[in-house]
Scaffold this motif. Structure first.
Motif, mmCIF file in Angstrom:
data_model
loop_
_atom_site.group_PDB
_atom_site.id
_atom_site.type_symbol
_atom_site.label_atom_id
_atom_site.label_comp_id
_atom_site.label_asym_id
_atom_site.label_seq_id
_atom_site.Cartn_x
_atom_site.Cartn_y
_atom_site.Cartn_z
ATOM 1 N N ILE A 1 -12.705 -5.912 -8.830
ATOM 2 C CA ILE A 1 -14.042 -5.206 -8.740
ATOM 3 C C ILE A 1 -15.310 -5.827 -9.068
ATOM 4 O O ILE A 1 -15.599 -6.179 -10.766
ATOM 5 C CB ILE A 1 -14.073 -3.924 -9.032
ATOM 6 N N SER B 1 -13.055 2.878 -9.393
ATOM 7 C CA SER B 1 -12.972 1.752 -8.748
ATOM 8 C C SER B 1 -13.963 1.943 -7.611
ATOM 9 O O SER B 1 -14.252 0.999 -7.362
ATOM 10 C CB SER B 1 -11.433 2.236 -8.533
ATOM 11 N N ARG B 2 -14.794 2.900 -7.703
ATOM 12 C CA ARG B 2 -15.681 3.201 -6.318
ATOM 13 C C ARG B 2 -17.053 2.623 -7.027
ATOM 14 O O ARG B 2 -17.716 2.939 -5.851
ATOM 15 C CB ARG B 2 -14.935 3.745 -5.558
ATOM 16 N N ASP C 1 -6.427 2.379 2.845
ATOM 17 C CA ASP C 1 -8.356 1.888 3.841
ATOM 18 C C ASP C 1 -7.791 0.429 4.234
ATOM 19 O O ASP C 1 -7.646 -0.687 2.867
ATOM 20 C CB ASP C 1 -8.774 2.074 2.994
ATOM 21 N N ARG D 1 1.287 -1.117 0.187
ATOM 22 C CA ARG D 1 -0.006 0.218 -0.245
ATOM 23 C C ARG D 1 0.651 1.274 0.192
ATOM 24 O O ARG D 1 0.677 2.085 -0.151
ATOM 25 C CB ARG D 1 -0.940 -0.315 0.929
ATOM 26 N N SER E 1 -9.672 -1.722 4.519
ATOM 27 C CA SER E 1 -10.854 -2.508 4.190
ATOM 28 C C SER E 1 -10.777 -2.986 2.854
ATOM 29 O O SER E 1 -11.316 -3.918 2.226
ATOM 30 C CB SER E 1 -12.249 -2.004 5.245
ATOM 31 N N THR E 2 -10.505 -2.363 2.095
ATOM 32 C CA THR E 2 -9.842 -2.345 0.860
ATOM 33 C C THR E 2 -9.035 -3.385 0.174
ATOM 34 O O THR E 2 -7.794 -3.800 0.794
ATOM 35 C CB THR E 2 -9.142 -1.311 0.335
ATOM 36 N N ASP E 3 -9.268 -4.834 0.154
ATOM 37 C CA ASP E 3 -8.699 -5.976 -0.953
ATOM 38 C C ASP E 3 -7.699 -5.354 -2.304
ATOM 39 O O ASP E 3 -9.133 -5.402 -2.808
ATOM 40 C CB ASP E 3 -9.517 -6.867 -0.982
ATOM 41 N N LEU E 4 -6.245 -5.342 -1.480
ATOM 42 C CA LEU E 4 -6.004 -4.477 -3.079
ATOM 43 C C LEU E 4 -5.577 -5.698 -5.005
ATOM 44 O O LEU E 4 -6.190 -5.660 -5.740
ATOM 45 C CB LEU E 4 -4.875 -4.299 -3.009
ATOM 46 N N ILE F 1 -8.312 -2.863 -7.740
ATOM 47 C CA ILE F 1 -8.493 -2.143 -6.691
ATOM 48 C C ILE F 1 -6.390 -1.968 -7.166
ATOM 49 O O ILE F 1 -5.820 -0.875 -7.095
ATOM 50 C CB ILE F 1 -8.386 -1.334 -5.359
ATOM 51 N N LEU G 1 -8.040 5.488 -0.385
ATOM 52 C CA LEU G 1 -8.503 3.926 -0.861
ATOM 53 C C LEU G 1 -7.846 2.969 -0.444
ATOM 54 O O LEU G 1 -7.836 1.817 -0.051
ATOM 55 C CB LEU G 1 -9.146 4.050 -2.503
#
Length: 158
Positions: A121, A65-66, A112, A8, A114-117, A129, A109
């Motif tokens: 998506i 992405s979101r 975060d 990250r 909680s964001t699974d890279l 991501i 993002l």
């Protein structure tokens, strides 16, 4: 720091600082107003066009992405401004502000927990991501480099 946290932070560094290339902030710093709408011979784009293209593309990647409901601009024309220069004096700064704000949202993002890279998506066709973050970094680096070249050709780079 575990490996995912390291990944990250490396992605964030690549997007914000550039590693082997110049940062966005350095590329646009102190660009005189009179050069923003100039297109050098055999180059094809003005600094304004490159700035807006960077902003539009980064925004599109972020929104894809979101937001499952996001509709991308028509390719290729929707990704480039219609004018060679800012349509009004404050447009240059507004574009920079929007670019930096969207970049920060992308960075948030990525950071975060909680964001699974690696998770695809849900509304994409295999994108993750991680892929979108690398796309932002790669695309931005390419066009930031073009902006530096345009500035050099115009004689407004030191």
């Amino acid at each position: 720091m575990d490996q995912i946290e390291q990944l990250r932070e490396q992605l964030v560094w690549l997007i914000e600082k550039g590693h082997a290339h110049i940062s966005f902030e350095d590329a646009i710093a102190d660009l005189p107003t009179e050069f923003r709408s100039q297109v050098p011979p055999n180059v094809g784009h003005s600094p304004w066009q490159l700035l807006e293209h960077l902003r539009i593309c980064q925004w599109d990647i972020l929104e894809f992405s979101r937001d499952a409901g996001h509709v991308s601009p028509k390719f290729p024309h929707g990704y480039w401004p219609t004018s060679i220069g800012p349509p009004e004096p404050e447009a240059w700064e507004k574009s920079i502000t929007a670019f930096l704000a969207d970049r920060q949202v992308m960075v948030d993002l990525i950071r975060d927990p909680s964001t699974d890279l690696f998770k695809p998506i849900p509304h994409g066709d295999g994108q993750t991501i991680l892929r979108e973050a690398m796309l932002v970094a790669d695309h931005n680096a390419y066009h930031i480099g073009q902006l530096v070249i345009v500035r050099k050709v115009l004689g407004c780079w030191s």
